[in-house]
Design an enzyme around this catalytic site. Structure first.
Site, PDB file in Angstrom:
ATOM      1  N   ASP A 286       1.213  -1.299  -0.123  1.00 32.96           N
ATOM      2  CA  ASP A 286      -0.008   0.106  -0.416  1.00 32.96           C
ATOM      3  C   ASP A 286       0.553   1.379  -0.193  1.00 32.96           C
ATOM      4  OD1 ASP A 286      -3.201   0.523   1.294  1.00 32.96           O
ATOM      5  OD2 ASP A 286      -1.717   1.998   0.375  1.00 32.96           O
ATOM      6  N   ILE A 287       0.605   2.128  -0.988  1.00 31.25           N
ATOM      7  CA  ILE A 287       1.644   3.286  -1.173  1.00 31.25           C
ATOM      8  C   ILE A 287       1.418   4.161  -0.048  1.00 31.25           C
ATOM      9  CG2 ILE A 287      -0.371   4.909  -2.442  1.00 31.25           C
ATOM     10  CD1 ILE A 287       1.820   5.538  -4.415  1.00 31.25           C
TER      11      ILE A 287
ATOM     12  N   GLN B 180     -14.843   2.564   1.435  1.00 31.38           N
ATOM     13  CA  GLN B 180     -14.224   1.818   0.132  1.00 31.38           C
ATOM     14  C   GLN B 180     -13.848   3.188  -0.848  1.00 31.38           C
ATOM     15  OE1 GLN B 180     -15.875  -0.794  -2.578  1.00 31.38           O
ATOM     16  NE2 GLN B 180     -14.512  -1.565  -3.381  1.00 31.38           N
TER      17      GLN B 180
ATOM     18  N   HIS C 207     -10.463  -5.310  -2.508  1.00 34.75           N
ATOM     19  CA  HIS C 207      -8.535  -5.130  -1.937  1.00 34.75           C
ATOM     20  C   HIS C 207      -9.011  -5.423  -0.395  1.00 34.75           C
ATOM     21  CE1 HIS C 207      -9.902  -1.159  -1.986  1.00 34.75           C
ATOM     22  NE2 HIS C 207      -9.208  -0.748  -0.703  1.00 34.75           N
ATOM     23  N   PHE C 208      -8.222  -6.849  -0.167  1.00 39.26           N
ATOM     24  CA  PHE C 208      -7.837  -7.808   1.610  1.00 39.26           C
ATOM     25  C   PHE C 208      -6.805  -6.038   1.842  1.00 39.26           C
ATOM     26  CE2 PHE C 208     -11.053 -10.341   0.141  1.00 39.26           C
ATOM     27  CZ  PHE C 208     -11.563 -10.773   0.771  1.00 39.26           C
ATOM     28  N   HIS C 209      -6.750  -5.571   2.781  1.00 41.41           N
ATOM     29  CA  HIS C 209      -5.685  -5.268   3.541  1.00 41.41           C
ATOM     30  C   HIS C 209      -4.803  -5.785   4.534  1.00 41.41           C
ATOM     31  CE1 HIS C 209      -7.033  -0.607   2.456  1.00 41.41           C
ATOM     32  NE2 HIS C 209      -7.447  -1.327   1.985  1.00 41.41           N
TER      33      HIS C 209
HETATM   34  P1  5GP Z   1     -10.064   1.099   0.568  1.00 43.28           P
HETATM   35  O1  5GP Z   1     -10.281   1.686  -0.903  1.00 43.28           O
HETATM   36  O2  5GP Z   1      -9.870   0.256   1.183  1.00 43.28           O
HETATM   37  O3  5GP Z   1     -10.297   2.399   1.515  1.00 43.28           O
HETATM   38  O4  5GP Z   1      -8.624   1.855   0.098  1.00 43.28           O
HETATM   39  C1  5GP Z   1      -7.482   2.477  -0.396  1.00 43.28           C
HETATM   40  C2  5GP Z   1      -6.371   1.854  -0.641  1.00 43.28           C
HETATM   41  O5  5GP Z   1      -5.188   1.774  -1.860  1.00 43.28           O
HETATM   42  C3  5GP Z   1      -5.647   3.062   0.468  1.00 43.28           C
HETATM   43  O6  5GP Z   1      -4.894   1.872   1.711  1.00 43.28           O
HETATM   44  C4  5GP Z   1      -4.449   4.031  -0.234  1.00 43.28           C
HETATM   45  O7  5GP Z   1      -3.511   3.907   0.932  1.00 43.28           O
HETATM   46  C5  5GP Z   1      -4.057   2.736  -1.473  1.00 43.28           C
HETATM   47  N1  5GP Z   1      -3.597   3.536  -2.229  1.00 43.28           N
HETATM   48  C6  5GP Z   1      -4.311   3.516  -3.026  1.00 43.28           C
HETATM   49  N2  5GP Z   1      -3.604   4.401  -3.756  1.00 43.28           N
HETATM   50  C7  5GP Z   1      -3.117   3.692  -4.245  1.00 43.28           C
HETATM   51  C8  5GP Z   1      -1.479   3.454  -5.005  1.00 43.28           C
HETATM   52  O8  5GP Z   1      -1.945   4.221  -6.594  1.00 43.28           O
HETATM   53  N3  5GP Z   1      -0.775   2.488  -5.284  1.00 43.28           N
HETATM   54  C9  5GP Z   1      -1.026   1.080  -4.406  1.00 43.28           C
HETATM   55  N4  5GP Z   1      -0.036   1.111  -4.018  1.00 43.28           N
HETATM   56  N5  5GP Z   1      -1.447   2.058  -3.422  1.00 43.28           N
HETATM   57  C10 5GP Z   1      -2.421   3.318  -3.453  1.00 43.28           C
END
Ligand code: 5GP
Length: 144
Positions: free
Chosen positions: A36-37, A99, A105-107
Site C-alpha cells: 500500500d502506497i 471503500q 482488495h484485502f488490507h
Molecule cells: P480502501 O479503498 O480500502 O479504502 O483503500 C484503498 C487503499 O489503496 C488505501 O490504503 C490507499 O493508501 C491505497 N492506494 C491508493 N492509491 C494507491 C496506489 O496508487 N498504489 C498503491 N500501491 N496503493 C494505493
C-alpha cells in the site's frame, strides 16, 4: 438501488494491466499482492483478485474461494517478514463502507502490541522503504 458496476479505469486495474507501477510481492493467475502506497502500518500489503470486481458484494463465489488461500498465504508471509505479533485484515465495501478504490482488495496490516494503526491515506511512504518491505515479504514467501 441498482448495483454499481465495475469500472476498469480504477487504479488497481491499471496496476494489474501494468499501466501503473507497484511494489509487487506476489502474483499468480488468481491474485496480485503489493505494498500500500500510504501504509497504515509498516508492511501494509494489499491482495487483489485478477477477476474484475468492485468488492466482496459482487465477486463471484468461485473467484472468492480461489482468492482466499492467496490472502492467507500472503498474510502469513507479511507477519513473518515484518516480525509482527499479530495481523489485522480489513476490507471495505462501497463509499459508505469506507471503500476508496473500487477493485476488491484485502488490507493486510502487521500489528505490534501498543502500536496503533496510522490514519488512512495520510502519508505517502518513501519508495525505498516500500521496496525494502516488499523484498522481505517476497523472501518470506519464497521460503514458505
Ligand atoms: P480502501 O479503498 O480500502 O479504502 O483503500 C484503498 C487503499 O489503496 C488505501 O490504503 C490507499 O493508501 C491505497 N492506494 C491508493 N492509491 C494507491 C496506489 O496508487 N498504489 C498503491 N500501491 N496503493 C494505493
Amino acid at each position: 438501488m441498482s448495483a454499481a458496476t465495475y469500472e476498469g479505469s480504477n487504479i488497481f486495474a491499471k496496476i494489474l494491466r501494468g499501466e501503473m507501477p507497484a511494489h509487487k510481492v506476489f502474483e499468480d493467475d488468481i491474485a496480485f499482492a503489493f505494498m500500500d502506497i500510504m501504509p497504515r502500518a509498516d508492511g501494509h500489503t494489499l491482495v487483489i483478485p485478477k477477476a474484475p470486481c468492485r468488492n466482496l458484494l459482487d465477486i463471484r463465489a468461485e473467484d472468492l474461494s480461489a482468492l482466499m488461500p492467496r490472502v492467507q498465504k500472503v498474510a502469513r508471509a507479511v507477519k513473518q517478514a515484518m516480525q509482527a505479533e499479530g495481523l489485522t485484515l480489513q476490507q471495505f465495501n462501497e463509499q459508505a463502507g469506507g471503500q476508496v478504490v473500487f477493485h476488491l482488495h484485502f488490507h493486510l496490516l502487521p500489528r505490534w502490541s501498543g502500536v496503533s494503526l496510522r490514519p488512512p491515506a495520510t502519508q505517502m511512504e518513501k519508495p525505498d522503504v516500500l521496496a525494502a518491505h516488499a523484498e522481505k515479504i517476497r523472501a518470506a514467501l519464497a521460503s514458505a
